[in-house]
Design an enzyme around this catalytic site. Structure first.
Site, PDB file in Angstrom:
ATOM      1  N   HIS A 147       0.871  -1.169   0.000  1.00  0.00           N
ATOM      2  CA  HIS A 147       0.000   0.000   0.000  1.00  0.00           C
ATOM      3  C   HIS A 147       0.908   1.219   0.000  1.00  0.00           C
ATOM      4  CE1 HIS A 147      -3.390   2.530   0.764  1.00  0.00           C
ATOM      5  NE2 HIS A 147      -2.858   2.993   1.877  1.00  0.00           N
ATOM      6  N   GLY A 162       2.949   5.148   4.344  1.00  0.00           N
ATOM      7  CA  GLY A 162       2.386   5.862   5.488  1.00  0.00           C
ATOM      8  C   GLY A 162       0.915   5.536   5.604  1.00  0.00           C
ATOM      9  N   ARG A 163       0.324   5.914   6.734  1.00  0.00           N
ATOM     10  CA  ARG A 163      -1.065   5.516   6.986  1.00  0.00           C
ATOM     11  C   ARG A 163      -1.996   6.082   5.913  1.00  0.00           C
ATOM     12  NH1 ARG A 163      -3.904   9.818   8.498  1.00  0.00           N
ATOM     13  NH2 ARG A 163      -2.823  11.508   9.586  1.00  0.00           N
ATOM     14  N   GLY A 165      -4.632   8.140   4.168  1.00  0.00           N
ATOM     15  CA  GLY A 165      -5.120   9.488   4.410  1.00  0.00           C
ATOM     16  C   GLY A 165      -4.044  10.480   4.810  1.00  0.00           C
ATOM     17  N   GLY A 167      -1.709  11.512   2.891  1.00  0.00           N
ATOM     18  CA  GLY A 167      -1.472  12.428   1.770  1.00  0.00           C
ATOM     19  C   GLY A 167      -0.494  11.926   0.718  1.00  0.00           C
ATOM     20  N   LYS A 168      -0.394  10.624   0.571  1.00  0.00           N
ATOM     21  CA  LYS A 168       0.533  10.062  -0.422  1.00  0.00           C
ATOM     22  C   LYS A 168       0.147  10.503  -1.842  1.00  0.00           C
ATOM     23  CE  LYS A 168      -0.234   5.777   1.059  1.00  0.00           C
ATOM     24  NZ  LYS A 168      -0.947   5.979   2.322  1.00  0.00           N
ATOM     25  N   ASP A 186      -1.640   4.099  -4.694  1.00  0.00           N
ATOM     26  CA  ASP A 186      -2.428   3.261  -3.791  1.00  0.00           C
ATOM     27  C   ASP A 186      -1.894   1.840  -3.623  1.00  0.00           C
ATOM     28  OD1 ASP A 186      -4.758   3.402  -2.021  1.00  0.00           O
ATOM     29  OD2 ASP A 186      -5.372   1.645  -3.177  1.00  0.00           O
ATOM     30  N   GLU A 211      -7.169   8.487  -6.514  1.00  0.00           N
ATOM     31  CA  GLU A 211      -8.262   9.096  -5.776  1.00  0.00           C
ATOM     32  C   GLU A 211      -7.724  10.249  -4.946  1.00  0.00           C
ATOM     33  OE1 GLU A 211      -9.909   7.248  -2.316  1.00  0.00           O
ATOM     34  OE2 GLU A 211     -10.894   9.177  -2.018  1.00  0.00           O
ATOM     35  N   ARG A 252      18.411  13.410  12.563  1.00  0.00           N
ATOM     36  CA  ARG A 252      18.804  14.806  12.448  1.00  0.00           C
ATOM     37  C   ARG A 252      20.137  14.973  11.724  1.00  0.00           C
ATOM     38  NH1 ARG A 252      15.988  18.512  15.945  1.00  0.00           N
ATOM     39  NH2 ARG A 252      17.443  19.955  15.008  1.00  0.00           N
TER      40      ARG A 252
END
Lengths: 327, 88
Positions: A147, A162-163, A165, A167-168, A186, A211, A252
């Site tokens: 995913h 990333g989770r 939603g 913003g990928k 997706d 989407e 960092r």
């Protein structure tokens, strides 16, 4: 989500998949042999035909080129029959004759009797074997679905994870707007084509649809044109998008590289904290360029650090020398 | 405001990796962290600032912390110096 590599290949599927590339015809109408194809290696059974049966690798596809056919054709009928019988004494997945050579009757009959598919190609033997091996390597390569969103940024394959939603897709859209190319959104289909090489491509049907929350389904190729998309790309860096967290250990210095493992291949992983207003597009471009620099042997963090250590050392030496006699 | 002085104890001094450990801790607190080495000053949450202090082994750095969680921040940063930035 990872599924095991396809372990068997029926001759029927080989024919369908390679119609253009290998130019194979089925000579005896049998499209399923006593053994399915299970290995990517190929065998040329010249020695077995001549009578040396040790190391006759019968589980492989048997390829007969000009030499093997010439050998059979220059034997007497009895010897030819015996040679063919040796070849058929153990099950083989199929027999392929190259160069459109005429297939000796004894071979065709015996194979048909044993239920072994006989195929023929117009191609010359060496290029045929190259093409066939390429196809088999691909067919038996380990695959998985992740995913994620895959974008070619300055020629570097960045896999955004990333989770849901986070913003990928929006990041991919922004990158496309800046001239980079979308590979898949997706769901990325990943194939391990070599020990350290992962290739990602999109779903065949969903190709370059995307989407965007608030808009719905869009087609990137229709919107931005052919320059905005590509079919497949090597996956080189994973960009893990995460919610901003002050307590988290963000990298960092850039001295300690993290890696992610996909299908057993380690690729560099960059974790990027997200918060509203942050320009992740430019950061993505920097990740891609920094990766290329590292590939070319330039590591900014290490270079800076060794410069710094040099400065600290020479400072100390100077101070030691001038201890009681400052200039 | 709390203020204390610590000696850089690890072998190669306050180089990039050590500075990275410092900012990782400093960034967890809301207090402002100021670091002085001789006449040079750096923000304790800036890795390049800290590195440019070029504080070698044995150098004394003075640290000022100001804010609601200054006591906890001091404790955490002192522990980092005592642990020689986890390097030896």
């Amino acid at each position: 989500m990872s599924h095991p590599p396809k372990r068997t290949l029926p001759v029927r599927v080989l024919l369908e998949d390679t119609r253009g590339a290998l130019q194979l015809e089925l000579v005896n109408g049998i499209d399923e042999g006593p053994l399915p194809i299970t290995v990517t290696d190929i065998h040329r059974p010249g020695l077995a035909l001549a009578g040396f049966m040790q190391n006759y690798l019968n589980e492989r596809i048997q390829v007969l080129g000009e030499t093997e056919i010439l050998y059979l054709n220059t034997r007497t009928e009895d010897v030819r029959r015996e040679a063919v019988a040796r070849l058929m004494s153990v099950p083989v997945p199929c027999i392929i004759v190259t160069r459109s050579l005429e297939i000796p009757n004894e071979l065709l009959q015996s194979a048909t009797q044993h239920g072994v598919p006989v195929l023929r190609s117009v191609m010359l033997t060496t290029p045929f074997i190259h093409e066939l091996t390429k196809y088999l390597d691909d067919r038996f390569a380990p695959t998985t679905e992740v995913h994620a969103t895959l974008v070619d940024v300055y020629g570097v394959g960045l896999l955004f994870t990333g989770r849901s939603g986070i913003g990928k897709s929006e990041i991919a859209l922004d990158l496309v707007e800046r001239g980079h190319r979308l590979v898949a959104d997706d769901t990325v289909h990943v194939t391990k084509i070599a020990d350290d090489v992962l290739i990602g491509k999109g779903n065949h049907h969903l190709r370059h649809y995307m989407e965007i929350r608030g808009i719905g389904v869009i087609n990137v190729q229709d919107l931005f044109g052919i320059r905005a998309v590509r079919v497949q790309k090597r996956i080189e860096v994973e960009v893990l998008l995460e919610d901003w967290d002050t307590k988290k250990d963000w990298n960092r210095s850039g001295l300690d590289d993290r890696t992610a493992s996909i299908l057993g291949v380690d690729i560099p992983q960059v974790g990027i904290p997200l918060f509203p207003g942050k320009n992740i597009t430019v950061i993505s471009e920097v990740i891609a360029m920094n990766h290329m620099l590292k590939v070319y042997g330039v590591n900014a963090a290490e270079k800076f650090n060794s410069l710094l250590i040099d400065v600290m050392q020479s400072d100390r030496q100077t101070k030691q020398y001038l201890r009681y006699d400052t200039e | 405001m709390v203020e204390f002085t610590k000696q850089v104890g690890n072998k190669i001094g306050l180089h990039l990796r050590a500075a990275g450990e410092f900012v990782k801790i400093a960034a967890q607190f809301t207090s402002e962290v100021r670091v002085y080495h001789g006449d040079r000053y750096a923000n304790g949450k800036s890795i390049l600032g800290l590195a440019s202090l070029a504080a070698a082994r044995g150098a004394n750095v003075r640290i000022e912390i100001e804010g609601p969680d200054e006591a906890a921040a001091r404790k955490a940063l002192e522990a980092l110096f005592d642990a020689k930035f986890y390097e030896e």
